[in-house]
Design an enzyme around this catalytic site. Structure first.
Site, PDB file in Angstrom:
ATOM      1  N   LYS A 186      72.368  30.977   8.418  1.00 29.96           N
ATOM      2  CA  LYS A 186      73.534  31.823   8.607  1.00 29.96           C
ATOM      3  C   LYS A 186      74.180  31.566   9.965  1.00 29.96           C
ATOM      4  CE  LYS A 186      72.108  35.499   5.500  1.00 29.96           C
ATOM      5  NZ  LYS A 186      71.449  36.815   5.405  1.00 29.96           N
ATOM      6  N   SER A 189      72.050  41.629   2.067  1.00 33.79           N
ATOM      7  CA  SER A 189      72.384  41.303   3.453  1.00 33.79           C
ATOM      8  C   SER A 189      73.867  41.473   3.780  1.00 33.79           C
ATOM      9  CB  SER A 189      71.924  39.886   3.794  1.00 33.79           C
ATOM     10  OG  SER A 189      72.785  38.949   3.218  1.00 33.79           O
TER      11      SER A 189
END
Ligand SMILES: Nc1ncnc2c1ncn2[C@@H]1O[C@H](COP(=O)(O)OP(=O)(O)OP(=O)(O)O)[C@@H](O)[C@H]1O
Ligand SMILES: [Mg+2]
Length: 812
Positions: free
Chosen positions: A741, A698
């Site tokens: 996140k 990611s």
């Protein structure tokens, strides 16, 4: 006739060679169960009428008779065939008449005889006899000597070991020189040998054969005697020890009685007995407990075993075999309790209520085990505690963190010194109820080593099919765990073994926004901490602004643990003020916070400082602690087309970095960079944040961005954070952990994020409306879009960079 033999000194009147004086015909005295050898004396008892007559007449004549042993001792009136063919010519030495008419006599064997035939049957036997001469084969002299020596030695040992043989025999045997005579002497001395065996020795006319047979006989005899004496000494020491122990025990009992301790033991045993009956154990367990109690009653108190057995009994009677709390599943009430204890957590609370609803409708169904997963301090443990409260059940908690030994779950066998039951049974004893809420904390931190796998023991505990008869090694009787409501917690699910995970229903608790934290603090933490510190909310007021300042300036976490700690620090300082005499009620504002906790660390300043030069971008990462921001850096040096990657990166992350570099090399021209920039360069990408290992794809977009920034010298915006996987063709693929996140970005004050387009649905599902409203979220499909959003123009001066950022910001 008697079977007892005895040795008497040889009579000097015996002729040197008796064979010369033995007549051709003799009265024949039949012997039962004994054999008379030449050169030996033997006492005899004579009772048969014929034999008495024979002796009477012999005594008045030559006193010489022929003695022959009967083949079968039970024959009363033996004929020739009933007697062995070889016997002994003998002299009758002494004779006594007993009042019952029987005789006792002493006979002396002279020489071997062969019975040729019977010449008279009445009133007693007379037979024709001839001397049976010994054969001494001089050709085998050496062998005979050796045998003779062996026999003497063995005989010495036999005599010394045998309690029945007089020690004089040793001397007598030692003095016999002649081999045949030695054999006869020994054969007649051995009392344990049966008559037929002795008869064989008598019939062995060849001296060497006789010695040989005797040698074997002695060796066997010796073995028997040695074995016998070994058994004897074992038995003796056994008896000795038992007697000693018995004696000491008796003494001990006497002493205990004197001290009044025996009574105490009896009382203790009786009490235990009552406890066993009262404990409501299943029948099999009760029996086992009774048996152990019997053992205990028979043990001396001072024995080490007593304590072991006593402790075991204590465990057995202390367990909640029947004790349970009444469970009331009243869903509205449960909901009230859950709400009372915890703000937010709506999803988790709903799932818990659904779970309980199913149990209410069908109590028989064995539902899966609940597992609360989320970063530290989000309230997993306390939510489980709340479930217990709402159901009116007891609550126990066992931390599995760092457990490596199966025995910690399942206990050690009682044979171990200091053995105890495992944590499950210990927990139940503490709970004093067989249906508590049992929380197994930190199931992801379970270890395993050579002492066995605790996970497999845990599996047995959690498996509804097996746990009704859970057997702890220490207890060694089954305990029914089926009524226990197990809840597990974990920060991450990955390390949890699959078999365990399959049994569990996972409930994720991802972390809180600033607003949620504020609500939690206002509704729960303040109350708790203020009362904990002995004050009331009227005496201490902490304003919302102050809490927000604490959240922003003093904590950086997904949960609220540090927040709670800082609030506690504020309360502590306030309490001190009061204790020092300042009775006025205190209002804590952001200014007071700064005064009490010191200067805050403002992340936005730190971020601005760190991102001012090209080659740094803010990435978003998912971590077990709930998501974090990462400052990814790149720098270019002179070198030979190398890409260096540091920061404890996993393979997947390294690959995604290479993919990002390749993509940018292919598209460098579009960004005004030299397509050959890599030829003479070494590019170093570093993902800091300590030694924490990082992996996953990611960070792809962030790495692509820092590379582009470093090569083009265009800085990256410091107020935007990003996540997404990159393909070689420059597409951006979706990633996990979106909520964590976004929360992490928000936590550090970043309100703009770049996310993969395909993650849009996660945002809609997982992020509260409030949070979505607060954030600017850009969904992208290509790296080009990312760079368009994140890269600033090349600055000419510092101020210029600031201006360009402002321009960019207004463009959004
Ligand atoms: N939603 C909430 N409402 C009220 N209090 C909360 C909430 N979330 C957490 N808390 C409080 O935060 C503290 C920490 O929670 P807890 O110990 O349950 O965290 P945890 O998730 O078990 O953490 P860890 O993973 O470190 O064990 C507790 O005092 C708890 O009451
Ligand atoms: Mg916990």
């Amino acid at each position: 006739m008697s079977t007892s033999e005895e040795i008497v000194d040889l009579d000097p009147s015996v002729p040197a060679d008796p064979t010369e004086v033995v007549p051709g015909e003799l009265p024949i005295l039949p012997l039962r169960e004994t054999v008379l050898f030449p050169n030996s004396f033997m006492p005899l008892a004579v009772a048969r009428e014929a034999s008495v007559r024979l002796i009477d007449e012999a005594m008045s004549g030559s006193k010489m008779i022929g003695v022959f042993t009967q083949r079968d001792a039970s024959v009363d009136d033996p004929q020739k065939d009933d007697l062995y063919g070889i016997g002994t010519a003998s002299l009758v030495h002494k004779m006594f008449k007993l009042p019952d008419g029987s005789l006792r006599l002493i006979v002396q064997g002279l020489s071997r005889l062969t019975l040729e035939e019977i010449v008279q049957a009445q009133p007693y036997l007379r037979g024709r006899v001839s001397p049976a001469l010994e054969v001494l084969d001089e050709g085998h002299r050496l062998e005979i000597d050796a045998l003779q020596r062996n026999i003497k030695a063995s005989f010495q040992q036999v005599v010394s070991l045998s309690p029945l043989l007089s020690d004089d025999l040793q001397t007598l045997a030692a003095n016999i020189v002649e081999p045949g005579r030695l054999a006869d002497f020994i054969a007649s001395s051995l009392t344990t040998i049966a008559a037929p065996v002795k008869q064989e020795a008598l019939e062995a006319l060849d001296v060497r054969a006789r010695l040989d047979a005797l040698n074997r006989l002695l060796i066997k005899e010796l073995e028997v005697l040695e074995l016998g004496s070994k058994i004897q000494s074992q038995v003796q020491s056994e008896v000795g020890r038992n007697q000693r122990e018995y004696f000491l025990r008796e003494q001990l009992k006497a002493i205990q009685k004197e001290l009044g301790e025996g009574d105490e033991q009896a009382k203790e045993i009786e009490e235990l007995g009552q406890k066993i009956e009262a404990a409501g154990m299943p029948e099999a367990v009760r029996k086992e407990a009774r048996r152990e109690l019997d053992r205990l009653a028979r043990m001396p108190v001072a024995a080490a075993e007593y304590t072991v057995s006593r402790t075991y009994m204590d465990w057995l009677v202390a367990l909640p075999w029947q004790k349970r709390t009444e469970e009331i599943i009243d869903l509205p009430r449960t909901k009230d309790v859950l709400d009372e204890d915890h703000s937010g957590l709506e999803k988790a609370k709903d799932r818990i209520l659904e779970y309980l609803a199913v149990r209410k409708l069908n109590p028989e169904v064995k539902g899966p085990i609940l597992c609360f997963v989320g970063p530290p301090g989000v309230g997993k443990t306390s939510l489980a505690r709340s479930v217990a409260r709402s159901l009116g059940r007891k609550f126990v908690r066992v931390s599995l963190g760092g457990m490596r030994d199966e025995a910690e779950i399942r206990g050690h066998r009682r044979t171990y010194i200091g053995a105890l039951p495992g944590q499950v049974i210990q927990g139940l004893r503490r709970a004093e109820s067989r249906n508590p809420v049992f929380i197994l904390d930190e199931i992801d931190k379970l270890g395993a080593d050579f002492r066995g796998d605790p996970a497999s023991a845990l599996l047995e505990v959690l498996d509804p099919e097996q746990n009704a008869t859970f057997r702890d090694h220490y207890l060694d009787v089954p305990f029914d765990l089926s009524e226990v409501l197990f809840i597990t917690t974990a920060n991450v699910l990955d390390p949890v073994p699959h078999a365990l995970r399959d049994r569990m229903e996972v409930l994720e608790i991802p972390g809180y926004t600033e607003e949620e934290k504020l609500a939690i603090a206002r509704d729960h933490l303040l109350e708790k901490q203020i009362t904990n510190h002995g004050m009331t909310r009227a005496q201490l007021v902490i304003t919302d602004e102050a809490i927000a300042a604490v959240i922003r300036g003093y904590t950086r976490e997904a949960g609220v643990r540090n927040l709670e700690r800082e609030i506690s620090a504020l309360c502590r300082k306030a309490a001190r003020r009061r204790a020092e005499g300042d009775e006025a009620s205190l209002m804590i504002t952001p200014a007071v916070v700064a005064e009490m906790l010191g200067a805050p660390t403002f992340l936005d300043e730190e971020i601005e400082e760190r991102t001012k030069d090209p080659g740094v971008a803010i990435g978003l990462a998912w971590t077990p602690a709930g998501g974090d921001v990462l400052f990814v850096e790149a720098s270019r040096m002179q070198g030979a087309a190398t890409l260096t990657l540091t920061g404890q990166l996993g393979d997947v992350m390294k690959e995604s970095a290479r993919a990002a570099l390749s993509w940018f090399r292919a598209h460098a021209a579009a960004y005004g960079a030299d397509p050959d920039f890599f030829k003479n360069a070494e590019i170093h990408v570093h993902v800091p944040s300590g030694a924490i290992p990082k992996d996953g794809p990611s960070a792809g977009v962030t790495i692509a961005t820092v590379l582009a920034s470093e090569i083009t010298r265009r800085p990256v915006r410091g107020d935007i954070a990003m996540t997404g996987e990159v393909t070689l063709s420059g597409r951006v693929l979706p990633v996990g952990g979106i909520k964590e996140k976004v929360l992490a970005a928000r936590r550090v004050g970043i309100r703009e994020v770049i996310l993969p387009r395909q993650n849009e649905k996660n945002v809609k599902e997982d992020l509260s409306e409030e949070l979505r409203r607060d954030m600017t979220i850009h969904y992208v499909q290509t790296v080009d879009e990312v760079l368009l959003l994140a890269l600033l123009p090349v600055p000419r001066t510092r101020t210029d960079r600031k201006t360009s950022r402002r321009v960019q910001a207004t463009l959004q």
